[in-house]
Design an enzyme around this catalytic site. Structure first.
Site, PDB file in Angstrom:
ATOM      1  N   LEU A 142      -4.674   6.886  -1.613  1.00 59.98           N
ATOM      2  CA  LEU A 142      -5.761   7.726  -0.686  1.00 59.98           C
ATOM      3  C   LEU A 142      -6.758   8.182  -1.818  1.00 59.98           C
ATOM      4  O   LEU A 142      -6.880   8.280  -2.766  1.00 59.98           O
ATOM      5  CB  LEU A 142      -4.890   8.956  -0.235  1.00 59.98           C
ATOM      6  N   HIS A 143      -8.125   8.039  -1.048  1.00 58.18           N
ATOM      7  CA  HIS A 143      -9.214   8.488  -1.805  1.00 58.18           C
ATOM      8  C   HIS A 143     -10.090   9.335  -0.812  1.00 58.18           C
ATOM      9  O   HIS A 143      -9.520   9.812   0.482  1.00 58.18           O
ATOM     10  CB  HIS A 143     -10.202   7.399  -2.285  1.00 58.18           C
ATOM     11  N   HIS A 202     -10.382   8.709   2.903  1.00 62.20           N
ATOM     12  CA  HIS A 202      -8.946   9.105   3.895  1.00 62.20           C
ATOM     13  C   HIS A 202      -8.977  10.635   3.961  1.00 62.20           C
ATOM     14  O   HIS A 202      -8.585  11.051   4.897  1.00 62.20           O
ATOM     15  CB  HIS A 202      -7.637   8.752   2.975  1.00 62.20           C
ATOM     16  N   ASP A 254     -14.310  -0.026   7.951  1.00 58.60           N
ATOM     17  CA  ASP A 254     -13.605  -1.185   8.758  1.00 58.60           C
ATOM     18  C   ASP A 254     -14.084  -1.335   9.968  1.00 58.60           C
ATOM     19  O   ASP A 254     -13.243  -1.332  10.946  1.00 58.60           O
ATOM     20  CB  ASP A 254     -12.151  -0.894   8.429  1.00 58.60           C
ATOM     21  N   SER A 287     -13.017   2.437  -1.196  1.00 61.32           N
ATOM     22  CA  SER A 287     -12.297   1.382  -0.748  1.00 61.32           C
ATOM     23  C   SER A 287     -10.993   1.425  -1.899  1.00 61.32           C
ATOM     24  O   SER A 287     -11.321   1.616  -2.888  1.00 61.32           O
ATOM     25  CB  SER A 287     -12.710   0.147  -0.369  1.00 61.32           C
ATOM     26  N   SER A 288      -9.949   1.470  -1.435  1.00 60.10           N
ATOM     27  CA  SER A 288      -8.756   1.334  -2.289  1.00 60.10           C
ATOM     28  C   SER A 288      -8.873   0.155  -3.331  1.00 60.10           C
ATOM     29  O   SER A 288      -8.461   0.096  -4.343  1.00 60.10           O
ATOM     30  CB  SER A 288      -7.611   1.275  -1.705  1.00 60.10           C
ATOM     31  N   ARG A 289      -9.542  -0.927  -2.646  1.00 56.49           N
ATOM     32  CA  ARG A 289      -9.893  -2.028  -3.591  1.00 56.49           C
ATOM     33  C   ARG A 289     -10.696  -1.876  -4.602  1.00 56.49           C
ATOM     34  O   ARG A 289     -10.842  -2.974  -5.425  1.00 56.49           O
ATOM     35  CB  ARG A 289     -10.221  -3.453  -2.742  1.00 56.49           C
TER      36      ARG A 289
HETATM   37  O1  PAF Z   1      -7.333   0.204   7.568  1.00 56.79           O
HETATM   38  C1  PAF Z   1      -6.294   0.179   7.066  1.00 56.79           C
HETATM   39  O2  PAF Z   1      -5.897   0.791   6.183  1.00 56.79           O
HETATM   40  C2  PAF Z   1      -5.252  -0.610   7.603  1.00 56.79           C
HETATM   41  O3  PAF Z   1      -5.814  -1.742   8.258  1.00 56.79           O
HETATM   42  C3  PAF Z   1      -4.168   0.234   8.835  1.00 56.79           C
HETATM   43  C4  PAF Z   1      -5.414   0.460   9.875  1.00 56.79           C
HETATM   44  C5  PAF Z   1      -3.731   1.500   8.156  1.00 56.79           C
HETATM   45  C6  PAF Z   1      -3.150  -0.547   9.364  1.00 56.79           C
HETATM   46  O4  PAF Z   1      -2.257  -1.203   8.289  1.00 56.79           O
END
Ligand code: PAF
Length: 285
Positions: A33-34, A37, A153, A188-190
């Site tokens: 989480l960041h 989130h 997203d 983004s986590s990435r």
């Molecule tokens: O956006 C995300 O982190 C994922 O695609 C989700 C919505 C939790 C589904 O796994």
């Protein structure tokens, strides 16, 4: 903070909340989480108020990763995630394992076939089938009145909205604004995969959005041919050789269809590779 591992356990609790008239807001996440989130959790709290319940699911969903993608290496830190949820006064976390969500003989998938079939789907053809399937499961388990997704997203959020509409799922979808680092990079986590040099170069994605917005909003011409607009942005990519564009598109925000002419209010989406890390971003122009 309650913690559920079993779908039945959370479902029982949520149904009890519903019987009591207590609204539940769900924030589906894959953990690590960041701040982005956290802003979703705060939005969830605002949606249901102090007396409502905020549930955060933390689950790296294998079915939304394609072959050769980063399912195994996706960043994980459950201890820290739980700490953050506690700090945000989340009421319950859902942390199932794969056996609970996809038992050995699992065989049911949810497929949206319009808004999820372009853009991301060209490079990741099975991605949204995994997303809609897991989100549908989460909705049935957590029984939320409202669920929050990030605008970052964007195609995912629109796909989920369409699924909810088409399947008459009794949940309201809220899309919360993208959280950005100070230099504009979408959180983004990435981003954790990026080397310091790549991290610096990654800001070009947002710079391109800002430039496109500037060109489209300056009113001359009053609308842009999408190919010409893309050409006007290309020099920015040439100056950042570490970034390889996957796609850049100008679409309408509801159906994600390509625009013949780009005007103020269109949605720009782009995806790019930095080494093997693939980042996405988007914004309304
Ligand atoms: O956006 C995300 O982190 C994922 O695609 C989700 C919505 C939790 C589904 O796994």
């Amino acid at each position: 903070m309650k913690s559920f591992k079993s779908p039945k356990g959370l479902q029982r609790w949520s149904l009890e909340m519903r019987t009591q008239g207590t609204p539940v807001a769900l924030v589906p996440t894959m953990g690590f989480l960041h701040q982005g989130h956290i802003s979703l959790m705060r939005r969830a709290r605002r949606a249901v108020g102090k007396s409502g319940k905020v549930v955060v699911s933390i689950y790296v969903n294998p079915s939304q990763f394609g072959k050769g993608e980063d399912f195994k290496t996706y960043p994980r830190n459950l201890t820290r995630d739980l700490q953050l949820c506690g700090q945000e006064k989340v009421d319950a976390v859902f942390i199932p394992d794969n056996a609970a969500m996809y038992p050995g003989d699992y065989s049911t998938f949810v497929l949206e076939e319009d808004v999820s079939s372009s853009l991301e789907a060209v490079t990741r053809p099975t991605h949204f089938r995994g997303v809609t399937t897991i989100v549908c499961q989460l909705f049935n388990i957590a029984q939320p009145e409202v669920a929050i997704f990030g605008e970052k997203d964007f195609q995912q959020a629109i796909t989920i909205k369409r699924m909810v509409r088409d399947l008459h799922l009794p949940v309201r979808i809220l899309i919360a604004p993208t959280c950005r680092e100070q230099d504009g990079l979408a959180m983004s986590s990435r981003n954790a995969y990026l080397s310091p040099n790549q991290r610096q170069q990654a800001t070009v994605l947002y710079q391109m959005i800002l430039r496109a917005r500037e060109l489209v909003n300056q009113g001359k011409p009053s609308s842009w041919n999408p190919v010409r607009l893309q050409k006007a942005l290309e020099p920015m990519l040439l100056e950042t050789p570490g970034v390889r564009l996957d796609y850049l598109a100008f679409v309408d925000s509801e159906h994600l269809r390509p625009m013949q002419r780009v005007t103020r209010g269109c949605r720009m989406l782009l995806a790019a590779y930095l080494g093997s890390t693939r980042l996405i971003d988007n914004a309304r122009l």
